[in-house]
Each structure stands twice: as C-alpha cells, then as structure tokens.
Design an enzyme around this catalytic site. Structure first.
Site, PDB file in Angstrom:
ATOM      1  N   ASN A 146     -20.991  77.615   3.997  1.00 24.70           N
ATOM      2  CA  ASN A 146     -20.862  77.563   2.544  1.00 24.70           C
ATOM      3  C   ASN A 146     -19.461  78.044   2.185  1.00 24.70           C
ATOM      4  OD1 ASN A 146     -20.935  78.008  -0.203  1.00 24.70           O
ATOM      5  ND2 ASN A 146     -22.821  79.215  -0.176  1.00 24.70           N
ATOM      6  N   ARG A 158     -15.606  93.592 -10.126  1.00 26.27           N
ATOM      7  CA  ARG A 158     -15.797  95.031  -9.906  1.00 26.27           C
ATOM      8  C   ARG A 158     -14.634  95.847 -10.436  1.00 26.27           C
ATOM      9  NH1 ARG A 158     -17.746  93.904  -3.855  1.00 26.27           N
ATOM     10  NH2 ARG A 158     -16.240  92.273  -4.252  1.00 26.27           N
ATOM     11  N   HIS A 161     -25.862  81.884 -13.057  1.00 25.09           N
ATOM     12  CA  HIS A 161     -25.254  82.103 -11.734  1.00 25.09           C
ATOM     13  C   HIS A 161     -23.847  82.625 -11.982  1.00 25.09           C
ATOM     14  CE1 HIS A 161     -24.421  81.267  -7.408  1.00 25.09           C
ATOM     15  NE2 HIS A 161     -23.203  81.438  -7.913  1.00 25.09           N
ATOM     16  N   GLY A 194     -20.715  84.342 -10.386  1.00 28.85           N
ATOM     17  CA  GLY A 194     -19.964  84.765  -9.196  1.00 28.85           C
ATOM     18  C   GLY A 194     -18.491  84.641  -9.501  1.00 28.85           C
ATOM     19  N   GLU A 224     -28.177  80.392  -1.015  1.00 27.34           N
ATOM     20  CA  GLU A 224     -27.900  78.953  -0.940  1.00 27.34           C
ATOM     21  C   GLU A 224     -28.088  78.447   0.482  1.00 27.34           C
ATOM     22  OE1 GLU A 224     -24.238  80.080  -2.618  1.00 27.34           O
ATOM     23  OE2 GLU A 224     -24.421  78.764  -4.357  1.00 27.34           O
ATOM     24  N   HIS A 232     -23.296  74.545  -8.848  1.00 24.36           N
ATOM     25  CA  HIS A 232     -24.206  75.632  -8.435  1.00 24.36           C
ATOM     26  C   HIS A 232     -25.655  75.184  -8.263  1.00 24.36           C
ATOM     27  CE1 HIS A 232     -21.103  78.557 -10.296  1.00 24.36           C
ATOM     28  NE2 HIS A 232     -20.980  78.561  -8.989  1.00 24.36           N
ATOM     29  N   ARG A 267     -10.754  81.202 -13.556  1.00 21.77           N
ATOM     30  CA  ARG A 267     -10.815  79.963 -14.345  1.00 21.77           C
ATOM     31  C   ARG A 267     -11.093  80.267 -15.810  1.00 21.77           C
ATOM     32  NH1 ARG A 267     -15.158  77.150 -10.698  1.00 21.77           N
ATOM     33  NH2 ARG A 267     -14.711  78.740  -9.141  1.00 21.77           N
ATOM     34  N   ASP A 276     -11.508  90.089  -9.375  1.00 21.57           N
ATOM     35  CA  ASP A 276     -12.736  90.710  -8.880  1.00 21.57           C
ATOM     36  C   ASP A 276     -13.415  91.457 -10.032  1.00 21.57           C
ATOM     37  OD1 ASP A 276     -14.630  92.437  -7.642  1.00 21.57           O
ATOM     38  OD2 ASP A 276     -13.534  92.226  -5.752  1.00 21.57           O
ATOM     39  N   ARG A 311     -22.247  73.005   2.400  1.00 16.25           N
ATOM     40  CA  ARG A 311     -22.296  72.899   0.946  1.00 16.25           C
ATOM     41  C   ARG A 311     -21.095  72.069   0.490  1.00 16.25           C
ATOM     42  NH1 ARG A 311     -20.359  77.466  -3.230  1.00 16.25           N
ATOM     43  NH2 ARG A 311     -20.912  76.386  -5.142  1.00 16.25           N
TER      44      ARG A 311
HETATM   45  P1  ADP Z   1     -18.490  82.959  -4.925  1.00 13.64           P
HETATM   46  O1  ADP Z   1     -18.519  82.393  -6.302  1.00 13.64           O
HETATM   47  O2  ADP Z   1     -17.138  82.870  -4.273  1.00 13.64           O
HETATM   48  O3  ADP Z   1     -19.636  82.493  -4.045  1.00 13.64           O
HETATM   49  P2  ADP Z   1     -19.953  85.470  -5.225  1.00 13.64           P
HETATM   50  O4  ADP Z   1     -21.189  84.850  -5.784  1.00 13.64           O
HETATM   51  O5  ADP Z   1     -20.089  86.209  -3.945  1.00 13.64           O
HETATM   52  O6  ADP Z   1     -18.695  84.496  -5.112  1.00 13.64           O
HETATM   53  O7  ADP Z   1     -19.415  86.478  -6.346  1.00 13.64           O
HETATM   54  C1  ADP Z   1     -18.168  87.076  -6.303  1.00 13.64           C
HETATM   55  C2  ADP Z   1     -18.033  87.975  -7.533  1.00 13.64           C
HETATM   56  O8  ADP Z   1     -19.101  88.932  -7.531  1.00 13.64           O
HETATM   57  C3  ADP Z   1     -16.730  88.763  -7.572  1.00 13.64           C
HETATM   58  O9  ADP Z   1     -16.179  88.706  -8.869  1.00 13.64           O
HETATM   59  C4  ADP Z   1     -17.178  90.173  -7.278  1.00 13.64           C
HETATM   60  O10 ADP Z   1     -16.401  91.099  -7.943  1.00 13.64           O
HETATM   61  C5  ADP Z   1     -18.573  90.198  -7.860  1.00 13.64           C
HETATM   62  N1  ADP Z   1     -19.378  91.271  -7.251  1.00 13.64           N
HETATM   63  C6  ADP Z   1     -19.755  91.400  -5.968  1.00 13.64           C
HETATM   64  N2  ADP Z   1     -20.452  92.553  -5.803  1.00 13.64           N
HETATM   65  C7  ADP Z   1     -20.488  93.155  -7.004  1.00 13.64           C
HETATM   66  C8  ADP Z   1     -21.055  94.375  -7.502  1.00 13.64           C
HETATM   67  N3  ADP Z   1     -21.697  95.220  -6.683  1.00 13.64           N
HETATM   68  N4  ADP Z   1     -20.892  94.659  -8.803  1.00 13.64           N
HETATM   69  C9  ADP Z   1     -20.234  93.817  -9.619  1.00 13.64           C
HETATM   70  N5  ADP Z   1     -19.689  92.663  -9.234  1.00 13.64           N
HETATM   71  C10 ADP Z   1     -19.819  92.331  -7.948  1.00 13.64           C
END
Ligand code: ADP
Length: 399
Positions: free
Chosen positions: A9, A287, A210, A212, A386, A182, A243, A285, A91
């Site tokens: 993926n 976080r 969803h 991420g 996924e 997604h 984005r 990120d 994927r």
């Molecule tokens: P992708 O879209 O690349 O598959 P993910 O679904 O793994 O990515 O999500 C990545 C996002 O999730 C990043 O912005 C990351 O900061 C956030 N993230 C991951 N763990 C945490 C957490 N414990 N608290 C808040 N945000 C998180």
C-alpha cells in the site's frame, strides 16, 4: 500449504507492506516506511512479534524504501515465509472510468494506470513504482499481481453527485467527473460497522471520515456510497497534510495570470505546499499542530480550520441520509488517533445534538460511544486496515 498474499500500500507519505493469510486474516509480517521524503523517514516492521527498525538518519525516498523493503526485509529476513506467498495485491488510488473492480496486472493494465496518472498525480505514480519493483524483483509472482482500486467503491455514485456543472463534452469526451478515493478503507470500515451492529451492509447508513495525510469523508446510504468529498483527483474536499482541499478555482487563474506563477508550480503549491503545512508553516504532520494547539495561535487555527471544514461536510451529508445514521466514524492516522481532532469537529456539530464524552474520546482505541441526545448515533474511532481488503480481493481474483 498455507497460502499468503503480499500486500503493498504505497501512500503519499508512507509505504505499508504485509504478508497476510487472506482467509483467516492472520498477519504474519507487517511494516511501514513512513514520513517519506521528510528528514525523519523510518522503516519499522514486525515479524512474529519481534519488532525491527531501520533509520537511515536522513530522508528516504519512495524508491529507496521500496528497494530496502524488497531486498533487505522481504527476501532476507523472510525467505521461508515468502515461499507461501501466492500473489501480490497493490493499492492503486485511481482507476478512472476503466476499472470498476480489481484486476490482474498485465502490461495493458500498467499502461492504463499510467494513463490515469493525472487523476491521482501524487499517488498513481507511486502505486505503479511498487508494481514495477515487485514484478521485477519477484519474477515468479510476475503474473500474480493484482491492482485493487480506491475508486471502485465509488463507481456506483449517483449522477447528481459525480457530474460537475461544466460543459457536457468534458464528461462525455474526457471523462471529467468525481471519482472519489479511500474506497478500500471505506470498504473495511463498512464491514466493521456491519460486525459491530450485527447488521447487513445493505442496511447501513453512515458517515465515514478517513483522516490521514490525505483525507476524505463519505456518506453511505443502504451500504452504497452516495457522496464523497474527493473529486476528479484527491486534491479536492477536505484540508489535508499538504493539499489545499476545496478552493475557488479563480485563485488558480489569479496566480497564473496576475502573479505569473506557472501551472506546474501552482500544481506543486496546491498538492505539496498547502493544507496543514501552509497553515502552521512548519509541518504537514498533524501531530505537530496537535501538540501545540493550546500554546500556539498558528497551530490552533490550523487544527480549527481542518475540523471546521470537516464539520461542514458532515453536516451536509447528515441531511442526505435524512439525519438517520448508524454511526459517525473516524478513521485514518488522524481520525483513529487524534482525540483532539474528533473533539473539535464534534464541537462544530453541536447544533445537531452530537455530543462527545471527553473521557471516552481520550481512550486510545475504538468504540468510544455516544451519542446524540436521543441516544441513536454512535461515534466510533476505528483503525482502518486497507491491507486486509486488498489481500482478500487479490486472493479471490487469483483463485
Ligand atoms: P496516509 O494518508 O499516508 O496513509 P495515515 O493514514 O497513516 O497516512 O495518516 C498520517 C497522518 O496521521 C499524519 O498527519 C500523522 O500526523 C497523523 N497521525 C498519526 N498518528 C497520530 C496520532 N497519534 N495523533 C494524531 N495524529 C496522528
């Protein structure tokens, strides 16, 4: 002999890989290269409950980490396990109008995925990179690679949802329409909701967020997706890591005509320099902003705008299913982990009597209920998987 599927993926910032028994859903190996192209890139993997880690101490590209995963992890550590792998599932984010279901990959399919690069410019090329590497490195499995498309889930969208109000020829001749994304994650979550509520998928009404690095939200009526926030490409809809999400298209004309920014650079700005990154000016990120929410104005506003936008979508989708949903679900890296994102989003939905139990929300995992005042809507945080969906689809196809 047990039969396993290798699943790949490749995301915009990560590559997830696993070896899965598609029937019993046992995961024998799972790993992830994450924060790719950032300075804290890392690969972690888990085999038989032992954890491993590779940290090059500077950024890793998708190409570098794909090579590392294939040659240093799958082949080296894992040879015995690998003998049982009978197929590889990939994927692929956007299959355009040609792929409504998963397919066995051949050169024609590869050409078509290439043709659809413009529909997912920061995803499809990376998805194809994974396909090409695996076909080259694991020659015995060359004819057993399967593409599972995110867009398949949305292929039943009603016309009123997927058609844009632009001259008809752009749809008829050039297939410009909403495709969504997604879908593989939505499929997994829908099955989970069906298990949690012990209800047939065809009876489920839900809104799934969803969230991420890329984010979207979909509304499901009687098990079918009736609208979704991503459009022609995964650039539209919600604010994402880098984005922009929805913007007035005139901004593009202004940037190009008045500010002399090339179309190529505008594309780069909207895909790679916008979103959360542009609001907090430091990191895509989530976080980063979450940690600084209470102490930094810039980070607070980044989180607020992200959640406010999401809440606007949720509220409009809520009416599409006549206010009757079984659950509002948060998933993806942010959705399943960030109690702050969930709390702030629900705060903006106060007028709908959504209410969040702050203590339950802070729990790390799953099933924090409740509820609107009538006690009918569950709010759930569910970790998506996924890979399980890809493994099952791949196995079904090659069987
Ligand atoms: P992708 O879209 O690349 O598959 P993910 O679904 O793994 O990515 O999500 C990545 C996002 O999730 C990043 O912005 C990351 O900061 C956030 N993230 C991951 N763990 C945490 C957490 N414990 N608290 C808040 N945000 C998180």
């Amino acid at each position: 002999m047990k039969k396993f599927v290798l699943v790949l993926n490749c995301g915009s910032s990560s590559i997830k890989f696993s070896i899965i028994d598609p029937i019993y859903e046992n995961i024998y190996l799972s790993g992830q290269a994450s924060s790719l192209n950032l300075k804290n890139s890392i690969i972690v993997w888990n085999i038989e409950n032992k954890k491993y880690l590779f940290n090059k101490k500077k950024f890793m590209s998708h190409n570098y980490s794909m090579n590392y995963i294939c040659k240093k992890i799958l082949l080296k550590y894992n040879f015995e396990l690998f003998k049982n792998v009978v197929a590889v599932g990939h994927r692929v984010v956007n299959g355009g109008i040609d792929f409504k279901k998963s397919v066995l990959i051949n050169t024609l399919v590869i050409e078509k995925i290439k043709k659809f690069f413009y529909l997912a410019p920061i995803h499809n090329p990376i998805n194809l990179l994974g396909i090409i590497k695996i076909r080259k490195i694991f020659k015995k499995l060359r004819k057993k690679n399967v593409a599972v498309f995110d867009t398949s889930f949305h292929s039943g969208l009603p016309k009123k949802s997927y058609l844009y109000a632009i001259p008809k020829k752009f749809y008829n001749k050039y297939h410009i329409r909403k495709y969504g994304a997604h879908g593989i994650s939505y499929c997994y979550i829908l099955k989970k909701i069906s298990d949690i509520f012990n209800k047939n998928i065809s009876k489920i009404n839900t809104i799934i967020c969803h969230l991420g690095n890329g984010s979207s939200v979909s509304v499901i009526k009687n098990g079918m997706c009736v609208d979704t926030s991503m459009g022609f490409t995964p650039l539209s809809g919600l604010i994402m890591g880098t984005r922009s999400g929805d913007i007035d298209p005139s901004i593009i004309f202004y940037m190009h005509e008045k500010l002399n920014i090339s179309i190529k650079e505008i594309k780069n700005i909207l895909n790679n320099k916008s979103g959360i990154l542009s609001l907090n000016t430091k990191s895509s990120d989530f976080r980063y902003s979450e940690k600084r929410y209470y102490v930094s104005k810039k980070n607070k506003i980044a989180v607020e705008i992200f959640c406010y936008n999401l809440a606007k979508y949720i509220s409009s989708y809520f009416f599409l299913v006549k206010n009757k949903i079984d659950a509002l679900v948060f998933t993806g890296g942010i959705g399943s982990n960030s109690s702050l994102a969930r709390e702030i989003t629900i705060k903006y939905l106060n007028n709908f009597d959504f209410f969040i139990d702050i203590n339950k929300n802070k729990k790390k995992y799953l099933d924090f209920n409740f509820v609107n005042k009538n006690g009918t809507i569950s709010i759930l945080a569910i970790h998506t998987n996924e890979e399980i969906v890809i493994a099952k689809d791949t196995f079904n196809l090659i069987s």
